[in-house]
Design an enzyme around this catalytic site. Sequence first.
Site, PDB file in Angstrom:
ATOM      1  N   ARG A 194     -12.530   1.005   5.004  1.00 29.39           N
ATOM      2  CA  ARG A 194     -11.852   1.222   6.282  1.00 29.39           C
ATOM      3  C   ARG A 194     -12.794   1.861   7.288  1.00 29.39           C
ATOM      4  O   ARG A 194     -13.750   2.554   6.945  1.00 29.39           O
ATOM      5  CB  ARG A 194     -10.601   2.087   6.086  1.00 29.39           C
ATOM      6  CG  ARG A 194      -9.555   1.493   5.162  1.00 29.39           C
ATOM      7  CD  ARG A 194      -8.893   0.265   5.751  1.00 29.39           C
ATOM      8  NE  ARG A 194      -8.136   0.579   6.951  1.00 29.39           N
ATOM      9  CZ  ARG A 194      -6.877   0.985   6.955  1.00 29.39           C
ATOM     10  NH1 ARG A 194      -6.220   1.134   5.814  1.00 29.39           N
ATOM     11  NH2 ARG A 194      -6.258   1.228   8.101  1.00 29.39           N
ATOM     12  N   ASP A 287       4.607   5.259  -2.850  1.00 29.27           N
ATOM     13  CA  ASP A 287       4.000   4.467  -1.782  1.00 29.27           C
ATOM     14  C   ASP A 287       4.736   3.146  -1.588  1.00 29.27           C
ATOM     15  O   ASP A 287       5.801   2.925  -2.148  1.00 29.27           O
ATOM     16  CB  ASP A 287       2.500   4.256  -2.028  1.00 29.27           C
ATOM     17  CG  ASP A 287       2.212   3.511  -3.316  1.00 29.27           C
ATOM     18  OD1 ASP A 287       2.854   2.478  -3.552  1.00 29.27           O
ATOM     19  OD2 ASP A 287       1.342   3.947  -4.092  1.00 29.27           O
TER      20      ASP A 287
END
Length: 488
Positions: A194, A287
Amino acid sequence: MQYRDLRDFIRGLEQRGELKRIQVPISPVLEMTEVCDRTLRAKGPALLFEKPTGFDIPVLGNLFGTPERVAMGMGAESVSELREIGKLLAFLKEPEPPKGLKDAWSKLPIFKKVVSMAPKVVKDAVCQEVVVEGDDVDLGTLPIQHCWPGDVAPLITWGLTVTRGPNKDRQNLGIYRQQVIGRNKVIMRWLSHRGGALDYREWCEKNPGQPFPVAVALGADPATILGAVTPVPDTLSEYAFAGLLRGNRTELVKCRGSNLQVPATAEIILEGVIHPGEMAPEGPYGDHTGYYNEVDSFPVFTVERITHRQKPIYHSTYTGRPPDEPAILGVALNEVFVPILQKQFPEITDFYLPPEGCSYRMAVVTMKKQYPGHAKRVMLGVWSFLRQFMYTKFVIVTDDDINARDWNDVIWAITTRMDPKRDTVMIDNTPIDYLDFASPVSGLGSKMGLDATHKWPGETTREWGRVIVKDEAVTRRIDELWDQLGID
């Protein structure tokens, strides 16, 4: 309609009956998750919890709980209009040379508009109306959600993280979850590929031992938030793209303690640094897969300063088994992805990310097949063309007579047009989401492609089946007689 800031968006939602103010005290510990989850599943409104238990700051939840509100946040009046945004991004990603003077003139306004949407830096900003520094910094004053019973600590979920690598003009915007581990410390959970993690790695290589500046914006305007999760071309900044969506330039202000620039109209800004080498175990947290993830180490972000608007609003969400907000975002952004993929692969007729596939883990593609092996080319293209799909585990490709968004159609194609050995593509040792505990190694696993298209000569030696099609004349006659039959 475009919205200047989060409060403007809240007003717009309220006028449309798309926001509900909650006056009853609701706790950020588990209770808000329960309320938001029920509301999202009922396709209900955004929720503004005005009296969170134990806090003075209201909490905004379920903001993007329907595809329609995502479209509104991107300045569109309907989800279908998101295709036009996708066409614009496809053009900006790979602009074609003009075919002549007339074509050049027709494209000039697009480029002029993009150039005119460069961010505007201001000296004074509402996000810095109140400044808290040093020992007064206390994240415990924010109503940060504790989403699930097994979560280890409160979790910042909608923080827009701003970083800049060394010698880079463009800032990176990313949304990474952040575990609170102290009054001024959170764990920055960003994956190695990322933008924020790459900026940090480059900084450490060029400035060994030096603290890395980071800022986190909470409660930015909807265009800026959604710009951070949209496949914006590398040639276009997320701030400029947000300006295109909003219809006016994104206003930025320089942080009090670094040269980073943050959205001037955001509700809350966290400023600070990551000290190289300072790591902490993150998790477990529930999550978007519907499971608790394993514990892993990530960098620690030390918050040196909190600035915010007068009477700020804290924007939050939860993630869990779909449907949740990430899944709904995926449904809406799906419409943005289609034109981008079609620009590279014109044979694609539709592309669908089923929300029950955790937003991105499965994709269904329909196409106009043109030659043997064509489906495999499209599979590989999906995995490689956009970085958003590098973690997609399953790609199903079928013909354009199949509705990609109807499992009845898709399952029929898989079971009638596939031979498991011939038509399954397996790729090993590829990048996989760290949250995917099913992979044999953290961050590394396999992918499967399923070719559910009609097979051409060269792919089979057998006579291929013909699809049964009703006689249209008979169908029309029975339509005319149907009421007389008294069947229903």
